[in-house]
Design an enzyme around this catalytic site. Structure first.
Site: not given
Ligand SMILES: Cc1ncc(COP(=O)(O)O)c(C=O)c1O
Length: 397
Positions: A59, A186, A211
């Site tokens: 962790r 993000d 992704k």
């Molecule tokens: C732009 C974006 N940020 C964060 C996330 C969250 O990611 P996770 O599904 O890996 O928790 C997603 C999920 O689709 C996303 O499209």
């Protein structure tokens, strides 16, 4: 030592690697262990006190994950990186490190649905004040900042309508007001292969590595990237104590594997998405196409400046609205009706009823997310086959 000026593809393969002294393994071994054995009681104490390096418990860090974190830090041009069990794990670990009761967050109104829920329904329950604005409107950014603002949070391109925010301009306004405010971006939709928010002035980058970074649709994972002091806080507080959302070493191995082809994958995603956006834009059954590579996209010029490619995501609305959109999804033969993105397979979904169902109808409208909007994650199949599937579906409308 890795040449810091090496290209993206070279860094994705070599940055952060450690030579395997024991067996000379070419690829990074998977250290699938929860804990690490100390030589003595005193050594364990020194490691906990931070007086001696070495591992303690997965962790807090793991040799396989360490390599991945160094690599992703290099790809995002950051000092350090913390790997997490999901994108939401990264976002919540970062935000709980930055914010607390009495603090104020300014967030873009167009966000991934669960990020919106975390901010709007979650953090507000614990005394965090959140204002949603349009960060592509620089006047609105300036007007939203307050004495207790600790964070400005945005996605660009935004999920799901691919709205573009000028990262450098936002960072300049925010830091001129108060250099302590963290600009968090993000970068999931662009990926570090196409955009590096830290180089543009952002303080922190978060990712859903589920992704493009992994790219193969077989893990759930995330990253926080930033300066070393902030990442230590995230690791030792946001992640260790607040969320516990730790990446599993096998997952780290799979992402290390996926990253080796990332530059090639992203080039193909972009090339195909550009062709598909142009095809949809010219189609008489299509109402509107949202793709930053199209000259008619309102954020096209900013995207051309801050991204090295326009990405693999294309959103659009068909004539006939939501019902016609549902019919299109149901008529797909090869393209999978599924959420997520950045995979080898082309995926199609309906944000209002799926990824963004955490928004109310009014919130969707206020955030520019149309009730009939369709989101397409352009995969790595031959582009002619993706277009052929869309064509037979659109012909049925
Ligand atoms: C732009 C974006 N940020 C964060 C996330 C969250 O990611 P996770 O599904 O890996 O928790 C997603 C999920 O689709 C996303 O499209």
């Amino acid at each position: 030592m890795m040449n810091p000026n090496a290209g993206f593809g070279t860094k994705a393969i070599h940055a952060g690697n450690v030579k395997d002294q024991q067996y000379g393994a070419l690829t990074t071994p998977i250290y699938q262990t929860s804990t690490f054995v100390f030589d003595t009681c005193e050594q364990g104490g020194r490691r906990f006190a931070g007086e001696e390096g070495g591992h303690i418990y997965t962790r807090l860090g793991n040799p396989t994950t360490d390599v991945l974190e160094r690599k992703v830090a290099a790809l995002e041009c950051g000092e350090a990186c913390v790997a997490t069990a999901s994108g939401m794990g990264a976002i919540s670990s970062a935000l709980w490190t930055i914010a607390g009761a009495g603090k104020h967050i300014v967030a873009d109104a167009t966000l991934y649905g669960c990020t919106f829920a975390l901010l709007n329904h979650g953090m507000t329950r614990y005394g965090v004040e959140v204002d949603f604005i349009d960060t592509s409107d620089l006047g609105a950014v300036k007007a939203a900042l307050k004495e207790n603002t600790c964070c400005v949070y945005l996605e660009t391109p935004a999920n799901p309508n691919l709205k573009i925010t000028d990262i450098a301009a936002v960072a300049e306004i925010v830091h001129a007001y108060n250099p302590e405010i963290k600009v968090v971006c993000d970068n999931t939709f662009a990926s570090p292969a196409l955009q590096n928010p830290l180089k543009l002035g952002a303080d922190v980058v978060v990712h859903s590595a589920t992704k493009y970074l992994n790219g193969h649709g077989d893990v759930i994972a995330g990253f926080v990237v930033g300066d070393a002091a902030f990442c230590t806080q995230v690791r030792m507080f946001g992640l260790k104590d607040m969320t516990g959302a730790v990446m599993d070493p096998f997952c780290s191995f799979l992402i290390l594997r996926g990253l080796k082809t990332m530059e090639l994958r992203m080039a193909r995603h972009c090339e195909s998405a550009e062709k598909i956006a142009a095809y949809l834009d010219a189609h008489d059954k299509v109402e509107t196409v949202y793709y930053p590579g199209l000259a008619n996209h309102p954020g096209h010029d900013i995207a051309a400046r801050q991204m090295s490619g326009f990405g693999g995501m294309v959103s659009f609305e068909v004539k006939g609205g939501r019902a016609a959109g549902a019919k299109l999804l149901n008529s797909m033969k090869m393209i999978a009706v599924a959420v997520s993105l950045g995979d080898a397979e082309t995926l199609i979904e309906h944000p209002a009823s799926m990824t963004h169902s955490t928004y109310s109808e009014e919130e969707l409208a206020a955030s520019g997310i149309g009730a009939g909007l369709i989101r397409l994650s352009v995969g790595l199949e031959n582009v002619e086959d993706i277009i052929a599937d869309l064509e037979q579906g659109l012909a049925q409308l």
